[in-house]
Design a protein around this motif. Structure first.
Motif, PDB file in Angstrom:
ATOM      1  N   ASN A  82      -4.000 -11.008  -9.258  1.00 20.12           N
ATOM      2  CA  ASN A  82      -5.295 -10.308  -9.266  1.00 20.12           C
ATOM      3  C   ASN A  82      -5.284  -9.061  -8.383  1.00 20.12           C
ATOM      4  OD1 ASN A  82      -6.590 -12.208 -10.965  1.00 20.12           O
ATOM      5  ND2 ASN A  82      -6.901 -13.583  -9.209  1.00 20.12           N
ATOM      6  N   HIS A  83      -4.196  -8.858  -7.629  1.00 25.14           N
ATOM      7  CA  HIS A  83      -4.208  -7.750  -6.667  1.00 25.14           C
ATOM      8  C   HIS A  83      -2.956  -6.874  -6.704  1.00 25.14           C
ATOM      9  CE1 HIS A  83      -2.037 -10.957  -4.483  1.00 25.14           C
ATOM     10  NE2 HIS A  83      -1.341  -9.952  -4.005  1.00 25.14           N
ATOM     11  N   LEU A  84      -1.874  -7.317  -7.356  1.00 28.11           N
ATOM     12  CA  LEU A  84      -0.637  -6.540  -7.318  1.00 28.11           C
ATOM     13  C   LEU A  84      -0.690  -5.390  -8.321  1.00 28.11           C
ATOM     14  CD1 LEU A  84       2.225  -5.954  -6.369  1.00 28.11           C
ATOM     15  CD2 LEU A  84       3.063  -7.708  -7.971  1.00 28.11           C
ATOM     16  N   ASN A  85      -0.738  -4.167  -7.794  1.00 26.83           N
ATOM     17  CA  ASN A  85      -0.672  -2.947  -8.603  1.00 26.83           C
ATOM     18  C   ASN A  85       0.752  -2.411  -8.476  1.00 26.83           C
ATOM     19  OD1 ASN A  85      -0.992  -0.486  -9.871  1.00 26.83           O
ATOM     20  ND2 ASN A  85      -2.099   0.457  -8.171  1.00 26.83           N
ATOM     21  N   LEU A  86       1.560  -2.658  -9.498  1.00 30.43           N
ATOM     22  CA  LEU A  86       2.998  -2.407  -9.397  1.00 30.43           C
ATOM     23  C   LEU A  86       3.425  -1.239 -10.281  1.00 30.43           C
ATOM     24  CD1 LEU A  86       5.868  -3.298  -8.452  1.00 30.43           C
ATOM     25  CD2 LEU A  86       5.932  -4.780 -10.486  1.00 30.43           C
ATOM     26  N   ASP A 136      -1.261   9.326  -5.437  1.00 26.96           N
ATOM     27  CA  ASP A 136      -2.096   9.321  -6.631  1.00 26.96           C
ATOM     28  C   ASP A 136      -1.977   8.003  -7.401  1.00 26.96           C
ATOM     29  OD1 ASP A 136      -2.928  11.882  -6.046  1.00 26.96           O
ATOM     30  OD2 ASP A 136      -1.481  12.847  -7.402  1.00 26.96           O
ATOM     31  N   ILE A 137      -0.784   7.438  -7.411  1.00 22.75           N
ATOM     32  CA  ILE A 137      -0.533   6.188  -8.145  1.00 22.75           C
ATOM     33  C   ILE A 137      -1.055   4.993  -7.355  1.00 22.75           C
ATOM     34  CG2 ILE A 137       1.267   4.640  -9.003  1.00 22.75           C
ATOM     35  CD1 ILE A 137       2.922   7.199  -9.575  1.00 22.75           C
ATOM     36  N   GLY A 138      -0.712   4.944  -6.066  1.00 25.84           N
ATOM     37  CA  GLY A 138      -1.145   3.856  -5.197  1.00 25.84           C
ATOM     38  C   GLY A 138      -0.423   2.550  -5.475  1.00 25.84           C
ATOM     39  N   GLY A 139      -0.658   1.573  -4.623  1.00 26.00           N
ATOM     40  CA  GLY A 139      -0.095   0.241  -4.798  1.00 26.00           C
ATOM     41  C   GLY A 139       1.372   0.166  -4.415  1.00 26.00           C
ATOM     42  N   ARG A 165       5.574   5.013   5.075  1.00 30.21           N
ATOM     43  CA  ARG A 165       4.318   4.503   5.625  1.00 30.21           C
ATOM     44  C   ARG A 165       4.257   4.712   7.140  1.00 30.21           C
ATOM     45  NH1 ARG A 165       0.896   0.967   3.327  1.00 30.21           N
ATOM     46  NH2 ARG A 165       0.833  -0.376   5.177  1.00 30.21           N
ATOM     47  N   ALA A 166       5.371   4.403   7.814  1.00 28.65           N
ATOM     48  CA  ALA A 166       5.392   4.523   9.272  1.00 28.65           C
ATOM     49  C   ALA A 166       5.206   5.971   9.719  1.00 28.65           C
ATOM     50  CB  ALA A 166       6.711   3.973   9.821  1.00 28.65           C
ATOM     51  N   GLN A 167       5.722   6.910   8.922  1.00 24.63           N
ATOM     52  CA  GLN A 167       5.639   8.324   9.284  1.00 24.63           C
ATOM     53  C   GLN A 167       4.381   9.005   8.741  1.00 24.63           C
ATOM     54  OE1 GLN A 167       7.785   9.949  11.323  1.00 24.63           O
ATOM     55  NE2 GLN A 167       8.781   7.974  11.659  1.00 24.63           N
ATOM     56  N   GLY A 168       3.559   8.268   8.001  1.00 23.60           N
ATOM     57  CA  GLY A 168       2.331   8.848   7.472  1.00 23.60           C
ATOM     58  C   GLY A 168       2.538   9.757   6.285  1.00 23.60           C
ATOM     59  N   TYR A 169       3.707   9.629   5.610  1.00 20.36           N
ATOM     60  CA  TYR A 169       3.951  10.453   4.424  1.00 20.36           C
ATOM     61  C   TYR A 169       3.098   9.986   3.242  1.00 20.36           C
ATOM     62  CZ  TYR A 169       8.155  11.850   7.025  1.00 20.36           C
ATOM     63  OH  TYR A 169       9.021  12.311   7.970  1.00 20.36           O
ATOM     64  N   VAL A 170       2.724   8.702   3.248  1.00 21.98           N
ATOM     65  CA  VAL A 170       1.877   8.153   2.184  1.00 21.98           C
ATOM     66  C   VAL A 170       0.677   7.470   2.822  1.00 21.98           C
ATOM     67  CG1 VAL A 170       3.765   7.841   0.535  1.00 21.98           C
ATOM     68  CG2 VAL A 170       3.186   5.986   2.117  1.00 21.98           C
ATOM     69  N   ASP A 171      -0.347   7.235   2.023  1.00 22.72           N
ATOM     70  CA  ASP A 171      -1.561   6.598   2.508  1.00 22.72           C
ATOM     71  C   ASP A 171      -1.353   5.101   2.726  1.00 22.72           C
ATOM     72  OD1 ASP A 171      -2.765   9.065   2.283  1.00 22.72           O
ATOM     73  OD2 ASP A 171      -3.566   8.659   0.264  1.00 22.72           O
ATOM     74  N   ASP A 172      -2.322   4.481   3.385  1.00 23.63           N
ATOM     75  CA  ASP A 172      -2.207   3.065   3.724  1.00 23.63           C
ATOM     76  C   ASP A 172      -2.179   2.152   2.502  1.00 23.63           C
ATOM     77  OD1 ASP A 172      -2.153   3.679   6.380  1.00 23.63           O
ATOM     78  OD2 ASP A 172      -4.291   3.281   6.736  1.00 23.63           O
ATOM     79  N   HIS A 173      -2.698   2.629   1.370  1.00 19.34           N
ATOM     80  CA  HIS A 173      -2.738   1.788   0.182  1.00 19.34           C
ATOM     81  C   HIS A 173      -1.469   1.928  -0.668  1.00 19.34           C
ATOM     82  CE1 HIS A 173      -3.904   5.683  -1.447  1.00 19.34           C
ATOM     83  NE2 HIS A 173      -3.690   5.217  -2.678  1.00 19.34           N
ATOM     84  N   VAL A 174      -0.437   2.591  -0.141  1.00 20.76           N
ATOM     85  CA  VAL A 174       0.811   2.804  -0.869  1.00 20.76           C
ATOM     86  C   VAL A 174       1.946   2.051  -0.173  1.00 20.76           C
ATOM     87  CG1 VAL A 174       2.438   4.508  -1.766  1.00 20.76           C
ATOM     88  CG2 VAL A 174       0.009   5.084  -1.584  1.00 20.76           C
TER      89      VAL A 174
END
Length: 441
Positions: A82-86, A136-139, A165-174
Protein backbone atom coordinates in the motif's frame (compact mmCIF):
# COMPACT_ATOMS: atom_id res chain seq x y z
CA UNK A 1 10.08 -22.04 -54.51
CA UNK A 2 12.63 -20.84 -51.94
CA UNK A 3 14.72 -22.91 -49.54
CA UNK A 4 13.15 -21.24 -46.51
CA UNK A 5 10.78 -23.15 -44.25
CA UNK A 6 8.58 -22.21 -41.32
CA UNK A 7 9.58 -25.37 -39.47
CA UNK A 8 12.74 -27.23 -38.56
CA UNK A 9 13.27 -30.97 -38.02
CA UNK A 10 15.50 -30.05 -35.07
CA UNK A 11 14.07 -27.01 -33.31
CA UNK A 12 10.69 -26.41 -31.70
CA UNK A 13 11.35 -23.06 -29.97
CA UNK A 14 14.96 -22.12 -30.63
CA UNK A 15 14.43 -18.63 -29.17
CA UNK A 16 14.88 -20.06 -25.66
CA UNK A 17 18.50 -20.79 -26.63
CA UNK A 18 19.20 -17.16 -27.49
CA UNK A 19 20.93 -14.64 -25.23
CA UNK A 20 17.94 -12.34 -24.93
CA UNK A 21 15.85 -15.08 -23.28
CA UNK A 22 15.75 -14.58 -19.52
CA UNK A 23 14.27 -17.46 -17.51
CA UNK A 24 11.90 -16.74 -14.64
CA UNK A 25 13.57 -19.24 -12.32
CA UNK A 26 17.25 -19.67 -11.47
CA UNK A 27 17.34 -22.78 -9.25
CA UNK A 28 21.16 -22.95 -9.41
CA UNK A 29 21.32 -19.46 -7.88
CA UNK A 30 19.04 -19.87 -4.86
CA UNK A 31 21.67 -18.70 -2.36
CA UNK A 32 22.66 -15.69 -4.46
CA UNK A 33 19.00 -14.78 -5.02
CA UNK A 34 18.41 -14.99 -1.27
CA UNK A 35 21.33 -12.63 -0.65
CA UNK A 36 20.02 -10.21 -3.27
CA UNK A 37 16.55 -10.45 -1.73
CA UNK A 38 17.94 -9.37 1.65
CA UNK A 39 19.54 -6.35 -0.02
CA UNK A 40 16.25 -5.30 -1.64
CA UNK A 41 13.96 -6.22 1.27
CA UNK A 42 14.32 -2.84 3.08
CA UNK A 43 12.60 -1.19 0.09
CA UNK A 44 9.41 -3.12 0.86
CA UNK A 45 9.57 -1.71 4.39
CA UNK A 46 9.74 1.86 3.15
CA UNK A 47 13.38 2.72 3.90
CA UNK A 48 14.99 2.16 0.49
CA UNK A 49 17.01 -0.76 -0.81
CA UNK A 50 20.64 -1.38 0.07
CA UNK A 51 23.32 -0.73 -2.52
CA UNK A 52 24.59 -4.09 -3.74
CA UNK A 53 27.42 -5.30 -5.97
CA UNK A 54 26.92 -8.46 -8.05
CA UNK A 55 30.20 -9.79 -9.36
CA UNK A 56 31.51 -12.90 -11.07
CA UNK A 57 32.60 -14.03 -14.51
CA UNK A 58 30.38 -13.62 -17.57
CA UNK A 59 27.45 -15.99 -18.00
CA UNK A 60 26.85 -16.68 -14.30
CA UNK A 61 23.31 -15.31 -14.09
CA UNK A 62 24.03 -11.93 -12.49
CA UNK A 63 21.87 -9.84 -14.83
CA UNK A 64 19.13 -12.47 -14.94
CA UNK A 65 19.08 -12.61 -11.13
CA UNK A 66 18.82 -8.83 -10.83
CA UNK A 67 16.01 -8.60 -13.37
CA UNK A 68 14.10 -11.52 -11.84
CA UNK A 69 14.30 -10.19 -8.28
CA UNK A 70 13.40 -6.63 -9.34
CA UNK A 71 10.42 -8.03 -11.26
CA UNK A 72 9.32 -9.76 -8.06
CA UNK A 73 9.71 -6.53 -6.10
CA UNK A 74 7.74 -4.65 -8.77
CA UNK A 75 4.92 -7.20 -8.47
CA UNK A 76 4.91 -6.67 -4.70
CA UNK A 77 4.75 -2.89 -5.17
CA UNK A 78 1.86 -3.08 -7.64
CA UNK A 79 -0.25 -5.84 -6.08
CA UNK A 80 0.67 -6.31 -2.42
CA UNK A 81 1.99 -3.06 -0.97
CA UNK A 82 0.00 0.00 0.00
CA UNK A 83 3.01 2.31 0.29
CA UNK A 84 5.88 1.15 -1.96
CA UNK A 85 6.27 3.53 -4.92
CA UNK A 86 8.94 1.74 -6.95
CA UNK A 87 10.85 2.84 -10.06
CA UNK A 88 13.56 0.64 -11.56
CA UNK A 89 16.05 1.76 -14.18
CA UNK A 90 18.34 -0.64 -16.08
CA UNK A 91 21.40 0.82 -17.79
CA UNK A 92 24.02 -1.17 -19.72
CA UNK A 93 27.20 0.88 -19.28
CA UNK A 94 29.13 -1.13 -21.85
CA UNK A 95 26.48 -1.05 -24.59
CA UNK A 96 26.19 2.73 -24.32
CA UNK A 97 29.94 3.33 -23.73
CA UNK A 98 29.28 5.09 -20.43
CA UNK A 99 32.93 5.66 -19.61
CA UNK A 100 32.41 8.85 -17.58
CA UNK A 101 30.12 10.05 -14.81
CA UNK A 102 28.76 12.67 -17.23
CA UNK A 103 27.67 10.00 -19.72
CA UNK A 104 26.23 7.79 -17.00
CA UNK A 105 24.23 10.62 -15.41
CA UNK A 106 22.85 11.75 -18.77
CA UNK A 107 21.80 8.19 -19.62
CA UNK A 108 20.10 7.71 -16.25
CA UNK A 109 18.30 11.03 -16.77
CA UNK A 110 17.09 9.80 -20.17
CA UNK A 111 15.87 6.49 -18.74
CA UNK A 112 14.03 8.18 -15.86
CA UNK A 113 12.36 10.92 -17.92
CA UNK A 114 12.02 9.48 -21.42
CA UNK A 115 13.58 12.68 -22.77
CA UNK A 116 16.68 13.11 -24.91
CA UNK A 117 20.06 12.81 -23.25
CA UNK A 118 21.33 16.25 -22.20
CA UNK A 119 24.45 17.40 -24.04
CA UNK A 120 26.66 20.46 -23.87
CA UNK A 121 26.32 20.92 -20.10
CA UNK A 122 28.89 20.70 -17.33
CA UNK A 123 28.93 17.45 -15.36
CA UNK A 124 27.55 19.25 -12.27
CA UNK A 125 24.53 20.44 -14.25
CA UNK A 126 23.77 16.99 -15.68
CA UNK A 127 24.07 15.43 -12.21
CA UNK A 128 21.63 18.05 -10.87
CA UNK A 129 19.23 17.26 -13.72
CA UNK A 130 19.41 13.56 -12.84
CA UNK A 131 18.66 14.23 -9.16
CA UNK A 132 15.84 16.61 -10.04
CA UNK A 133 14.30 13.88 -12.19
CA UNK A 134 14.42 11.61 -9.15
CA UNK A 135 12.67 14.29 -7.07
CA UNK A 136 9.92 14.50 -9.69
CA UNK A 137 9.41 10.72 -9.62
CA UNK A 138 9.76 10.24 -5.86
CA UNK A 139 9.70 7.01 -3.88
CA UNK A 140 12.18 4.15 -4.15
CA UNK A 141 14.40 4.34 -7.23
CA UNK A 142 16.70 1.38 -7.93
CA UNK A 143 19.26 1.88 -10.69
CA UNK A 144 20.95 -1.17 -12.20
CA UNK A 145 24.34 -0.32 -13.68
CA UNK A 146 25.35 -3.39 -15.70
CA UNK A 147 29.04 -3.64 -16.66
CA UNK A 148 29.63 -0.90 -14.10
CA UNK A 149 33.40 -1.26 -14.48
CA UNK A 150 33.07 0.54 -17.86
CA UNK A 151 33.11 3.75 -15.81
CA UNK A 152 36.77 3.10 -15.07
CA UNK A 153 38.51 5.71 -12.91
CA UNK A 154 35.67 8.24 -13.12
CA UNK A 155 33.83 7.20 -9.95
CA UNK A 156 32.19 10.53 -9.13
CA UNK A 157 28.66 9.32 -9.83
CA UNK A 158 29.34 6.19 -7.81
CA UNK A 159 30.13 8.38 -4.82
CA UNK A 160 27.26 10.83 -5.31
CA UNK A 161 24.34 8.46 -6.00
CA UNK A 162 24.56 6.35 -2.82
CA UNK A 163 25.00 9.51 -0.72
CA UNK A 164 22.26 11.49 -2.47
CA UNK A 165 19.97 11.60 0.56
CA UNK A 166 22.74 12.31 3.07
CA UNK A 167 24.10 15.14 0.92
CA UNK A 168 20.68 16.66 0.22
CA UNK A 169 20.86 16.01 -3.53
CA UNK A 170 17.34 14.54 -3.38
CA UNK A 171 14.30 15.24 -1.24
CA UNK A 172 13.34 13.25 1.84
CA UNK A 173 10.68 11.32 -0.05
CA UNK A 174 13.26 9.88 -2.50
CA UNK A 175 15.22 6.66 -1.80
CA UNK A 176 17.79 6.01 -4.56
CA UNK A 177 20.07 2.96 -4.58
CA UNK A 178 22.35 1.10 -7.00
CA UNK A 179 22.75 -2.49 -8.11
CA UNK A 180 26.18 -2.66 -9.70
CA UNK A 181 27.03 -5.65 -11.92
CA UNK A 182 30.54 -6.48 -13.09
CA UNK A 183 32.47 -9.32 -14.74
CA UNK A 184 35.74 -7.68 -13.68
CA UNK A 185 36.65 -9.26 -10.36
CA UNK A 186 39.45 -6.74 -9.71
CA UNK A 187 37.65 -3.52 -10.60
CA UNK A 188 36.09 -2.91 -7.20
CA UNK A 189 39.50 -3.21 -5.52
CA UNK A 190 40.71 -0.25 -7.58
CA UNK A 191 37.98 2.10 -6.36
CA UNK A 192 38.88 4.83 -3.91
CA UNK A 193 38.17 3.92 -0.25
CA UNK A 194 35.45 6.58 0.06
CA UNK A 195 33.57 5.15 -2.93
CA UNK A 196 33.87 1.57 -1.73
CA UNK A 197 32.56 2.50 1.71
CA UNK A 198 29.54 4.39 0.35
CA UNK A 199 28.68 2.46 -2.79
CA UNK A 200 28.26 -1.11 -1.64
CA UNK A 201 26.35 -2.05 1.49
CA UNK A 202 26.26 -5.66 0.27
CA UNK A 203 28.19 -7.84 -2.16
CA UNK A 204 27.12 -11.07 -3.86
CA UNK A 205 29.62 -13.33 -5.63
CA UNK A 206 28.34 -15.52 -8.48
CA UNK A 207 30.78 -18.42 -8.71
CA UNK A 208 31.19 -20.37 -11.99
CA UNK A 209 28.67 -23.11 -12.67
CA UNK A 210 29.95 -26.68 -12.41
CA UNK A 211 29.20 -29.40 -14.95
CA UNK A 212 26.22 -30.76 -13.00
CA UNK A 213 24.58 -27.34 -12.79
CA UNK A 214 25.19 -26.72 -16.50
CA UNK A 215 23.54 -30.05 -17.34
CA UNK A 216 20.47 -28.98 -15.36
CA UNK A 217 20.30 -25.65 -17.18
CA UNK A 218 20.76 -27.25 -20.61
CA UNK A 219 18.13 -29.92 -20.01
CA UNK A 220 15.56 -27.32 -19.00
CA UNK A 221 16.29 -25.25 -22.09
CA UNK A 222 16.50 -28.26 -24.40
CA UNK A 223 13.07 -29.54 -23.33
CA UNK A 224 11.61 -26.25 -24.58
CA UNK A 225 13.85 -25.73 -27.61
CA UNK A 226 14.06 -29.08 -29.41
CA UNK A 227 11.47 -31.25 -31.07
CA UNK A 228 10.50 -34.54 -29.44
CA UNK A 229 12.35 -33.57 -26.27
CA UNK A 230 10.73 -33.47 -22.85
CA UNK A 231 11.16 -33.64 -19.11
CA UNK A 232 8.76 -36.13 -17.55
CA UNK A 233 8.22 -36.01 -13.77
CA UNK A 234 9.40 -39.30 -12.27
CA UNK A 235 5.99 -40.02 -10.81
CA UNK A 236 4.50 -39.82 -14.31
CA UNK A 237 6.97 -42.23 -15.90
CA UNK A 238 5.16 -45.35 -17.09
CA UNK A 239 6.89 -48.70 -16.69
CA UNK A 240 4.99 -50.28 -19.56
CA UNK A 241 6.16 -47.89 -22.26
CA UNK A 242 9.44 -47.37 -24.09
CA UNK A 243 10.39 -44.36 -21.99
CA UNK A 244 14.12 -44.87 -21.57
CA UNK A 245 16.75 -42.76 -19.86
CA UNK A 246 18.01 -41.76 -16.44
CA UNK A 247 16.02 -39.95 -13.79
CA UNK A 248 17.81 -36.64 -13.26
CA UNK A 249 17.49 -33.49 -11.15
CA UNK A 250 16.87 -30.35 -13.19
CA UNK A 251 15.89 -27.78 -10.58
CA UNK A 252 17.53 -28.78 -7.25
CA UNK A 253 14.22 -30.13 -6.00
CA UNK A 254 13.46 -33.53 -4.53
CA UNK A 255 11.44 -34.34 -7.62
CA UNK A 256 13.33 -36.24 -10.31
CA UNK A 257 12.66 -36.04 -14.04
CA UNK A 258 13.17 -38.33 -16.96
CA UNK A 259 14.94 -36.42 -19.74
CA UNK A 260 14.01 -37.94 -23.07
CA UNK A 261 14.91 -36.74 -26.57
CA UNK A 262 14.53 -38.17 -30.04
CA UNK A 263 16.72 -35.37 -31.41
CA UNK A 264 19.66 -35.03 -28.99
CA UNK A 265 22.04 -37.94 -28.61
CA UNK A 266 22.64 -38.98 -25.00
CA UNK A 267 26.20 -37.65 -24.95
CA UNK A 268 25.50 -34.13 -26.25
CA UNK A 269 24.43 -32.33 -23.05
CA UNK A 270 27.04 -34.02 -20.77
CA UNK A 271 29.76 -33.21 -23.32
CA UNK A 272 28.78 -29.56 -23.74
CA UNK A 273 28.47 -29.16 -19.96
CA UNK A 274 31.92 -30.64 -19.43
CA UNK A 275 33.49 -28.44 -22.12
CA UNK A 276 31.96 -25.29 -20.65
CA UNK A 277 32.71 -26.20 -17.03
CA UNK A 278 36.37 -26.86 -17.85
CA UNK A 279 36.61 -23.51 -19.62
CA UNK A 280 34.69 -20.78 -17.77
CA UNK A 281 31.58 -22.33 -16.21
CA UNK A 282 29.63 -19.92 -18.41
CA UNK A 283 25.98 -20.92 -18.89
CA UNK A 284 25.57 -18.45 -21.76
CA UNK A 285 28.45 -20.13 -23.55
CA UNK A 286 27.06 -23.64 -22.93
CA UNK A 287 23.62 -22.65 -24.25
CA UNK A 288 25.24 -21.15 -27.34
CA UNK A 289 27.16 -24.41 -27.96
CA UNK A 290 23.88 -26.31 -27.76
CA UNK A 291 22.10 -23.97 -30.17
CA UNK A 292 24.99 -24.00 -32.64
CA UNK A 293 25.16 -27.81 -32.52
CA UNK A 294 21.48 -27.93 -33.43
CA UNK A 295 22.00 -25.43 -36.25
CA UNK A 296 24.85 -27.54 -37.66
CA UNK A 297 22.65 -30.63 -37.73
CA UNK A 298 19.84 -28.61 -39.28
CA UNK A 299 22.18 -27.18 -41.91
CA UNK A 300 23.29 -30.69 -42.90
CA UNK A 301 19.68 -31.93 -43.09
CA UNK A 302 20.30 -34.36 -40.25
CA UNK A 303 17.63 -35.28 -37.72
CA UNK A 304 19.93 -36.03 -34.78
CA UNK A 305 22.39 -33.79 -32.92
CA UNK A 306 25.49 -35.74 -31.89
CA UNK A 307 28.86 -35.24 -30.20
CA UNK A 308 30.59 -34.26 -33.45
CA UNK A 309 28.11 -31.40 -33.86
CA UNK A 310 28.84 -30.31 -30.27
CA UNK A 311 32.61 -30.27 -30.76
CA UNK A 312 32.33 -28.39 -34.07
CA UNK A 313 29.95 -25.95 -32.38
CA UNK A 314 32.52 -25.26 -29.66
CA UNK A 315 35.18 -24.37 -32.25
CA UNK A 316 32.85 -22.07 -34.21
CA UNK A 317 31.41 -20.34 -31.15
CA UNK A 318 34.82 -19.64 -29.64
CA UNK A 319 36.03 -18.06 -32.90
CA UNK A 320 32.83 -16.03 -33.25
CA UNK A 321 32.95 -14.99 -29.60
CA UNK A 322 36.43 -13.51 -29.90
CA UNK A 323 35.52 -11.56 -33.05
CA UNK A 324 32.21 -10.38 -31.56
CA UNK A 325 33.94 -9.35 -28.33
CA UNK A 326 36.38 -7.28 -30.36
CA UNK A 327 33.53 -5.54 -32.20
CA UNK A 328 31.54 -4.75 -29.04
CA UNK A 329 34.39 -3.43 -26.90
CA UNK A 330 34.33 0.05 -25.44
CA UNK A 331 36.43 2.84 -26.89
CA UNK A 332 39.07 2.40 -24.20
CA UNK A 333 39.29 -1.34 -24.81
CA UNK A 334 39.58 -0.66 -28.56
CA UNK A 335 42.43 1.75 -27.83
CA UNK A 336 44.24 -0.94 -25.83
CA UNK A 337 43.69 -3.41 -28.68
CA UNK A 338 44.89 -0.83 -31.22
CA UNK A 339 48.11 -0.20 -29.28
CA UNK A 340 48.87 -3.91 -28.93
CA UNK A 341 48.04 -4.49 -32.61
CA UNK A 342 50.48 -1.76 -33.69
CA UNK A 343 53.25 -3.34 -31.60
CA UNK A 344 52.41 -6.76 -32.99
CA UNK A 345 52.78 -5.38 -36.53
CA UNK A 346 56.16 -3.90 -35.61
CA UNK A 347 57.41 -7.29 -34.43
CA UNK A 348 57.88 -6.12 -30.83
CA UNK A 349 55.36 -8.48 -29.20
CA UNK A 350 55.34 -9.99 -26.68
CA UNK A 351 55.74 -6.61 -25.01
CA UNK A 352 55.32 -5.19 -21.53
CA UNK A 353 52.53 -2.89 -20.44
CA UNK A 354 54.61 0.30 -20.28
CA UNK A 355 55.45 0.55 -24.01
CA UNK A 356 51.91 -0.53 -24.88
CA UNK A 357 50.68 2.35 -22.72
CA UNK A 358 52.95 4.75 -24.63
CA UNK A 359 51.43 3.71 -27.96
CA UNK A 360 47.95 3.82 -26.41
CA UNK A 361 48.43 7.49 -25.43
CA UNK A 362 49.67 8.31 -28.94
CA UNK A 363 46.63 6.70 -30.61
CA UNK A 364 44.25 8.26 -28.06
CA UNK A 365 45.59 11.68 -29.04
CA UNK A 366 45.11 10.91 -32.74
CA UNK A 367 41.44 9.95 -32.26
CA UNK A 368 40.74 12.65 -29.66
CA UNK A 369 39.83 10.17 -26.89
CA UNK A 370 40.29 10.45 -23.13
CA UNK A 371 43.50 8.96 -21.75
CA UNK A 372 43.24 6.63 -18.76
CA UNK A 373 45.83 6.37 -16.05
CA UNK A 374 48.30 3.52 -16.42
CA UNK A 375 46.69 1.45 -13.66
CA UNK A 376 43.25 1.50 -15.28
CA UNK A 377 44.81 0.92 -18.70
CA UNK A 378 46.33 -2.31 -17.40
CA UNK A 379 42.83 -3.44 -16.46
CA UNK A 380 41.91 -3.28 -20.15
CA UNK A 381 44.95 -5.36 -21.07
CA UNK A 382 43.82 -7.96 -18.53
CA UNK A 383 40.36 -7.80 -20.08
CA UNK A 384 41.83 -8.60 -23.51
CA UNK A 385 43.61 -11.54 -21.90
CA UNK A 386 40.41 -12.80 -20.22
CA UNK A 387 38.53 -12.66 -23.53
CA UNK A 388 41.18 -14.66 -25.40
CA UNK A 389 42.04 -11.71 -27.63
CA UNK A 390 45.50 -11.31 -26.11
CA UNK A 391 47.76 -13.55 -24.07
CA UNK A 392 49.32 -12.17 -20.91
CA UNK A 393 52.29 -13.91 -19.33
CA UNK A 394 53.93 -13.03 -16.03
CA UNK A 395 57.68 -12.42 -16.34
CA UNK A 396 60.42 -11.32 -13.98
CA UNK A 397 60.61 -7.55 -13.67
CA UNK A 398 64.37 -7.32 -13.32
CA UNK A 399 66.40 -5.59 -10.64
CA UNK A 400 63.56 -3.47 -9.26
CA UNK A 401 59.88 -4.00 -8.70
CA UNK A 402 57.80 -7.13 -8.62
CA UNK A 403 56.71 -9.40 -11.46
CA UNK A 404 55.68 -7.75 -14.73
CA UNK A 405 53.43 -8.90 -17.56
CA UNK A 406 54.08 -9.27 -21.27
CA UNK A 407 51.27 -9.29 -23.82
CA UNK A 408 50.79 -10.46 -27.39
CA UNK A 409 47.78 -10.85 -29.67
CA UNK A 410 46.01 -14.19 -29.84
CA UNK A 411 44.10 -13.26 -33.01
CA UNK A 412 45.36 -12.56 -36.51
CA UNK A 413 46.61 -8.97 -36.75
CA UNK A 414 44.77 -8.39 -40.02
CA UNK A 415 41.48 -9.35 -38.37
CA UNK A 416 42.22 -6.94 -35.51
CA UNK A 417 43.03 -4.12 -37.95
CA UNK A 418 39.90 -4.83 -40.01
CA UNK A 419 37.63 -4.73 -36.94
CA UNK A 420 39.24 -1.56 -35.61
CA UNK A 421 38.94 0.19 -38.99
CA UNK A 422 35.23 -0.69 -39.05
CA UNK A 423 34.96 1.51 -35.96
CA UNK A 424 34.50 5.17 -36.89
CA UNK A 425 37.18 6.46 -34.51
CA UNK A 426 39.90 4.28 -36.04
CA UNK A 427 38.89 4.35 -39.71
CA UNK A 428 41.70 6.73 -40.68
CA UNK A 429 44.43 5.28 -38.46
CA UNK A 430 47.46 3.83 -40.28
CA UNK A 431 48.50 1.02 -37.94
CA UNK A 432 51.54 0.11 -40.03
CA UNK A 433 52.80 3.68 -39.75
CA UNK A 434 52.30 3.65 -35.99
CA UNK A 435 54.14 0.33 -35.76
CA UNK A 436 57.20 1.93 -37.39
CA UNK A 437 57.22 4.83 -34.91
CA UNK A 438 59.78 3.99 -32.23
CA UNK A 439 59.08 7.07 -30.05
CA UNK A 440 57.29 4.87 -27.48
CA UNK A 441 60.41 2.88 -26.64
Amino acid sequence: MTQFSETSPIFKREEVLREEHHPDDLPERVDEMDDLHMSLAPAARGVGANNVFLHGKAGQGKTAAAKAKLSELQHHAEHESNHLNLTTCYVSCESHDLSTSYKAASRIYQELTGRSRPTGYATDVVMDMMFEAMNDIGGTIIIVLDEIDTLGDDDRILYSLPRARAQGYVDDHVFPSIIGISNDLQWRDNLSPKVKSSLYDDSVLFSPYDATQLQQILRRRAAKAFRDTELIPSDKVSTDTDQNGDIVDVDNSDKGFLFQSEVLSDEVIPLISALSAQDTGDARQAIKYLRKAGELADKNNEVHVNADHAREAQTLVEREAVIEAMRKMTTQAHLALAALTALELSGDAPVRAKPIYGVYKSIASKVDADKLGQRRFKDHLRELDMQGIADGEKVAAGSIGGPAWEYQLQVDTEIAVEILKDTTRFSNIDFHQISNDRSYS
